[in-house]
Design a protein around this motif. Structure first.
Motif, PDB file in Angstrom:
ATOM      1  N   ASP A 114      26.236   1.880 -43.860  1.00  0.00           N
ATOM      2  CA  ASP A 114      27.461   2.519 -43.320  1.00  0.00           C
ATOM      3  C   ASP A 114      28.751   1.518 -42.815  1.00  0.00           C
ATOM      4  O   ASP A 114      29.697   1.062 -43.294  1.00  0.00           O
ATOM      5  CB  ASP A 114      27.229   3.611 -43.472  1.00  0.00           C
ATOM      6  CG  ASP A 114      25.962   4.555 -44.198  1.00  0.00           C
ATOM      7  OD1 ASP A 114      26.672   4.237 -45.751  1.00  0.00           O
ATOM      8  OD2 ASP A 114      26.894   5.240 -44.268  1.00  0.00           O
ATOM      9  N   LYS A 115      28.459   0.940 -41.659  1.00  0.00           N
ATOM     10  CA  LYS A 115      29.489   0.445 -40.741  1.00  0.00           C
ATOM     11  C   LYS A 115      29.180  -0.851 -40.498  1.00  0.00           C
ATOM     12  O   LYS A 115      29.684  -1.697 -39.794  1.00  0.00           O
ATOM     13  CB  LYS A 115      28.861   0.705 -39.427  1.00  0.00           C
ATOM     14  CG  LYS A 115      29.135   2.736 -39.289  1.00  0.00           C
ATOM     15  CD  LYS A 115      31.057   3.232 -38.378  1.00  0.00           C
ATOM     16  CE  LYS A 115      30.323   4.879 -38.630  1.00  0.00           C
ATOM     17  NZ  LYS A 115      31.376   4.960 -39.345  1.00  0.00           N
ATOM     18  N   LEU A 116      27.727  -2.147 -41.071  1.00  0.00           N
ATOM     19  CA  LEU A 116      28.046  -2.648 -41.223  1.00  0.00           C
ATOM     20  C   LEU A 116      27.432  -3.504 -42.243  1.00  0.00           C
ATOM     21  O   LEU A 116      27.101  -3.569 -43.397  1.00  0.00           O
ATOM     22  CB  LEU A 116      26.339  -3.203 -40.299  1.00  0.00           C
ATOM     23  CG  LEU A 116      25.962  -4.354 -39.230  1.00  0.00           C
ATOM     24  CD1 LEU A 116      26.756  -5.129 -38.655  1.00  0.00           C
ATOM     25  CD2 LEU A 116      24.846  -4.700 -39.148  1.00  0.00           C
ATOM     26  N   SER A 117      27.981  -5.008 -42.169  1.00  0.00           N
ATOM     27  CA  SER A 117      28.022  -5.714 -43.424  1.00  0.00           C
ATOM     28  C   SER A 117      28.285  -7.173 -42.924  1.00  0.00           C
ATOM     29  O   SER A 117      28.829  -7.899 -42.263  1.00  0.00           O
ATOM     30  CB  SER A 117      29.380  -5.458 -44.136  1.00  0.00           C
ATOM     31  OG  SER A 117      29.605  -6.507 -44.951  1.00  0.00           O
ATOM     32  N   LEU A 118      27.016  -8.052 -43.432  1.00  0.00           N
ATOM     33  CA  LEU A 118      27.927  -9.353 -43.619  1.00  0.00           C
ATOM     34  C   LEU A 118      28.069  -9.750 -45.218  1.00  0.00           C
ATOM     35  O   LEU A 118      27.877  -9.557 -45.881  1.00  0.00           O
ATOM     36  CB  LEU A 118      25.755 -10.190 -43.953  1.00  0.00           C
ATOM     37  CG  LEU A 118      24.564  -9.152 -42.633  1.00  0.00           C
ATOM     38  CD1 LEU A 118      23.460 -10.704 -43.047  1.00  0.00           C
ATOM     39  CD2 LEU A 118      25.297  -9.593 -41.857  1.00  0.00           C
ATOM     40  N   TYR A 119      29.317 -12.140 -44.569  1.00  0.00           N
ATOM     41  CA  TYR A 119      29.394 -11.826 -45.639  1.00  0.00           C
ATOM     42  C   TYR A 119      30.015 -13.219 -45.883  1.00  0.00           C
ATOM     43  O   TYR A 119      29.046 -14.556 -44.271  1.00  0.00           O
ATOM     44  CB  TYR A 119      31.047 -11.155 -45.779  1.00  0.00           C
ATOM     45  CG  TYR A 119      31.951 -11.855 -44.435  1.00  0.00           C
ATOM     46  CD1 TYR A 119      32.219 -13.113 -44.044  1.00  0.00           C
ATOM     47  CD2 TYR A 119      32.116 -10.890 -43.079  1.00  0.00           C
ATOM     48  CE1 TYR A 119      33.423 -13.854 -43.230  1.00  0.00           C
ATOM     49  CE2 TYR A 119      32.717 -11.738 -41.640  1.00  0.00           C
ATOM     50  CZ  TYR A 119      33.370 -12.584 -42.017  1.00  0.00           C
ATOM     51  OH  TYR A 119      33.993 -13.197 -40.645  1.00  0.00           O
ATOM     52  N   GLY A 120      29.500 -14.244 -46.471  1.00  0.00           N
ATOM     53  CA  GLY A 120      29.944 -15.879 -46.263  1.00  0.00           C
ATOM     54  C   GLY A 120      31.234 -15.510 -47.297  1.00  0.00           C
ATOM     55  O   GLY A 120      31.545 -14.845 -48.420  1.00  0.00           O
ATOM     56  N   ILE A 121      31.856 -16.540 -47.231  1.00  0.00           N
ATOM     57  CA  ILE A 121      33.487 -17.108 -47.485  1.00  0.00           C
ATOM     58  C   ILE A 121      33.369 -18.809 -48.154  1.00  0.00           C
ATOM     59  O   ILE A 121      32.787 -19.490 -47.321  1.00  0.00           O
ATOM     60  CB  ILE A 121      34.171 -16.608 -45.799  1.00  0.00           C
ATOM     61  CG1 ILE A 121      35.165 -16.714 -46.638  1.00  0.00           C
ATOM     62  CG2 ILE A 121      33.801 -17.552 -45.019  1.00  0.00           C
ATOM     63  CD1 ILE A 121      36.727 -16.177 -45.802  1.00  0.00           C
ATOM     64  N   LEU A 122      34.224 -18.577 -48.753  1.00  0.00           N
ATOM     65  CA  LEU A 122      34.274 -20.515 -49.182  1.00  0.00           C
ATOM     66  C   LEU A 122      35.918 -20.092 -49.724  1.00  0.00           C
ATOM     67  O   LEU A 122      36.287 -18.881 -50.837  1.00  0.00           O
ATOM     68  CB  LEU A 122      33.543 -20.614 -50.386  1.00  0.00           C
ATOM     69  CG  LEU A 122      33.440 -21.223 -51.129  1.00  0.00           C
ATOM     70  CD1 LEU A 122      33.087 -22.687 -50.520  1.00  0.00           C
ATOM     71  CD2 LEU A 122      32.406 -21.251 -52.452  1.00  0.00           C
ATOM     72  N   GLY A 123      36.072 -21.090 -49.322  1.00  0.00           N
ATOM     73  CA  GLY A 123      37.247 -21.426 -50.469  1.00  0.00           C
ATOM     74  C   GLY A 123      38.102 -22.380 -49.783  1.00  0.00           C
ATOM     75  O   GLY A 123      37.746 -23.423 -48.874  1.00  0.00           O
ATOM     76  N   PHE A 124      39.532 -22.741 -49.825  1.00  0.00           N
ATOM     77  CA  PHE A 124      40.829 -23.851 -49.750  1.00  0.00           C
ATOM     78  C   PHE A 124      41.726 -23.524 -48.249  1.00  0.00           C
ATOM     79  O   PHE A 124      42.163 -22.397 -48.070  1.00  0.00           O
ATOM     80  CB  PHE A 124      41.464 -24.130 -50.551  1.00  0.00           C
ATOM     81  CG  PHE A 124      39.993 -24.990 -51.682  1.00  0.00           C
ATOM     82  CD1 PHE A 124      39.660 -26.600 -51.010  1.00  0.00           C
ATOM     83  CD2 PHE A 124      40.146 -24.534 -52.369  1.00  0.00           C
ATOM     84  CE1 PHE A 124      39.038 -26.501 -52.819  1.00  0.00           C
ATOM     85  CE2 PHE A 124      38.537 -24.751 -53.389  1.00  0.00           C
ATOM     86  CZ  PHE A 124      39.109 -26.402 -53.400  1.00  0.00           C
ATOM     87  N   THR A 125      41.463 -24.116 -47.128  1.00  0.00           N
ATOM     88  CA  THR A 125      42.324 -24.170 -46.013  1.00  0.00           C
ATOM     89  C   THR A 125      43.457 -25.304 -46.193  1.00  0.00           C
ATOM     90  O   THR A 125      42.729 -26.678 -46.043  1.00  0.00           O
ATOM     91  CB  THR A 125      41.259 -24.319 -44.663  1.00  0.00           C
ATOM     92  OG1 THR A 125      40.903 -23.251 -44.515  1.00  0.00           O
ATOM     93  CG2 THR A 125      42.749 -24.109 -43.546  1.00  0.00           C
ATOM     94  N   SER A 146      36.555 -24.903 -47.503  1.00  0.00           N
ATOM     95  CA  SER A 146      36.513 -24.722 -46.109  1.00  0.00           C
ATOM     96  C   SER A 146      35.415 -23.232 -46.388  1.00  0.00           C
ATOM     97  O   SER A 146      35.680 -22.418 -47.408  1.00  0.00           O
ATOM     98  CB  SER A 146      38.012 -23.342 -45.673  1.00  0.00           C
ATOM     99  OG  SER A 146      38.514 -24.221 -45.038  1.00  0.00           O
ATOM    100  N   PHE A 147      33.972 -23.006 -45.756  1.00  0.00           N
ATOM    101  CA  PHE A 147      33.423 -22.166 -44.989  1.00  0.00           C
ATOM    102  C   PHE A 147      32.712 -21.657 -44.098  1.00  0.00           C
ATOM    103  O   PHE A 147      33.017 -21.925 -43.459  1.00  0.00           O
ATOM    104  CB  PHE A 147      32.108 -22.312 -46.586  1.00  0.00           C
ATOM    105  CG  PHE A 147      31.414 -23.887 -45.926  1.00  0.00           C
ATOM    106  CD1 PHE A 147      30.413 -23.301 -44.321  1.00  0.00           C
ATOM    107  CD2 PHE A 147      32.196 -25.497 -45.877  1.00  0.00           C
ATOM    108  CE1 PHE A 147      29.892 -25.004 -44.119  1.00  0.00           C
ATOM    109  CE2 PHE A 147      31.748 -26.186 -45.041  1.00  0.00           C
ATOM    110  CZ  PHE A 147      30.090 -26.096 -44.364  1.00  0.00           C
ATOM    111  N   GLY A 148      32.370 -20.555 -44.804  1.00  0.00           N
ATOM    112  CA  GLY A 148      31.633 -19.810 -43.229  1.00  0.00           C
ATOM    113  C   GLY A 148      31.360 -18.508 -43.124  1.00  0.00           C
ATOM    114  O   GLY A 148      30.622 -17.704 -44.994  1.00  0.00           O
ATOM    115  N   ALA A 149      30.309 -17.740 -42.518  1.00  0.00           N
ATOM    116  CA  ALA A 149      29.705 -16.454 -42.646  1.00  0.00           C
ATOM    117  C   ALA A 149      29.663 -16.157 -41.166  1.00  0.00           C
ATOM    118  O   ALA A 149      29.994 -16.226 -40.757  1.00  0.00           O
ATOM    119  CB  ALA A 149      28.420 -17.429 -42.342  1.00  0.00           C
ATOM    120  N   GLY A 150      29.522 -14.748 -41.443  1.00  0.00           N
ATOM    121  CA  GLY A 150      29.987 -13.583 -40.331  1.00  0.00           C
ATOM    122  C   GLY A 150      29.162 -12.507 -40.838  1.00  0.00           C
ATOM    123  O   GLY A 150      29.022 -12.371 -41.691  1.00  0.00           O
TER     124      GLY A 150
END
Length: 161
Positions: A114-125, A146-150
């Motif tokens: 409920d309180k925790l989520s992983l994510y991957g991000i992809l786009g342009f900067t 641009s890409f990343g995880a968090g």
């Protein structure tokens, strides 16, 4: 002129977000906003050390569904750095600063609890840097993938890290 175009694009995106949120009416919280502090490293060929830059970033996004969101970010530099460039055998100190950065991204989410989520991000900067040395200054901007995880940890329904 470039800044006006950036602000206009960002404004249009923000204006469209509430309409995009209607794509999944089951989502209780459809939009989000936040801020970040960014520690970035910039390196260039023929430069003896990397520039360590600091920026403040605002971000806003909209959940399309539980597993995907679209996000926009805009930021500006608050900490510059000095690098040493060797020009024809002479070392020259060059101040490097981040003028602005903005981007558009897709974020894939994997809720773990409920309180925790992983994510991957992809786009342009797009970002603009200014280099200054001995009374001379030059700015240049570039756009790239641009890409990343968090991870997102929600302290309350309205506050997260």
């Amino acid at each position: 002129m470039k800044r006006m175009v950036v602000i206009l694009i960002f404004g249009v995106f923000l204006f469209m977000m509430p309409n995009m949120a209607l794509a999944d009416s089951s989502m209780q919280e459809r939009t989000y906003t936040g801020g970040q502090i960014v520690f970035a490293t910039y390196n260039e060929d023929n430069v003896s050390n990397d520039a360590n830059l600091t920026a403040l970033l605002g971000r806003t996004g909209v959940y399309i569904n539980k597993y995907f969101s679209a996000e926009a970010r805009y930021g500006f530099g608050v900490g510059d750095d000095t690098v040493t460039v060797n020009v024809y055998g002479t070392d020259i100190d060059v101040d490097v600063e981040l003028d602005y950065m903005f981007g558009f991204y897709g974020r894939g989410h994997i809720p773990l609890a409920d309180k925790l989520s992983l994510y991957g991000i992809l786009g342009f900067t797009n970002a603009e840097l200014t280099a200054s040395a001995q009374g001379y200054s030059e700015s240049e901007s570039d756009t790239d993938l641009s890409f990343g995880a968090g991870a997102d940890f929600y302290i309350t329904d309205a506050i997260g890290l």
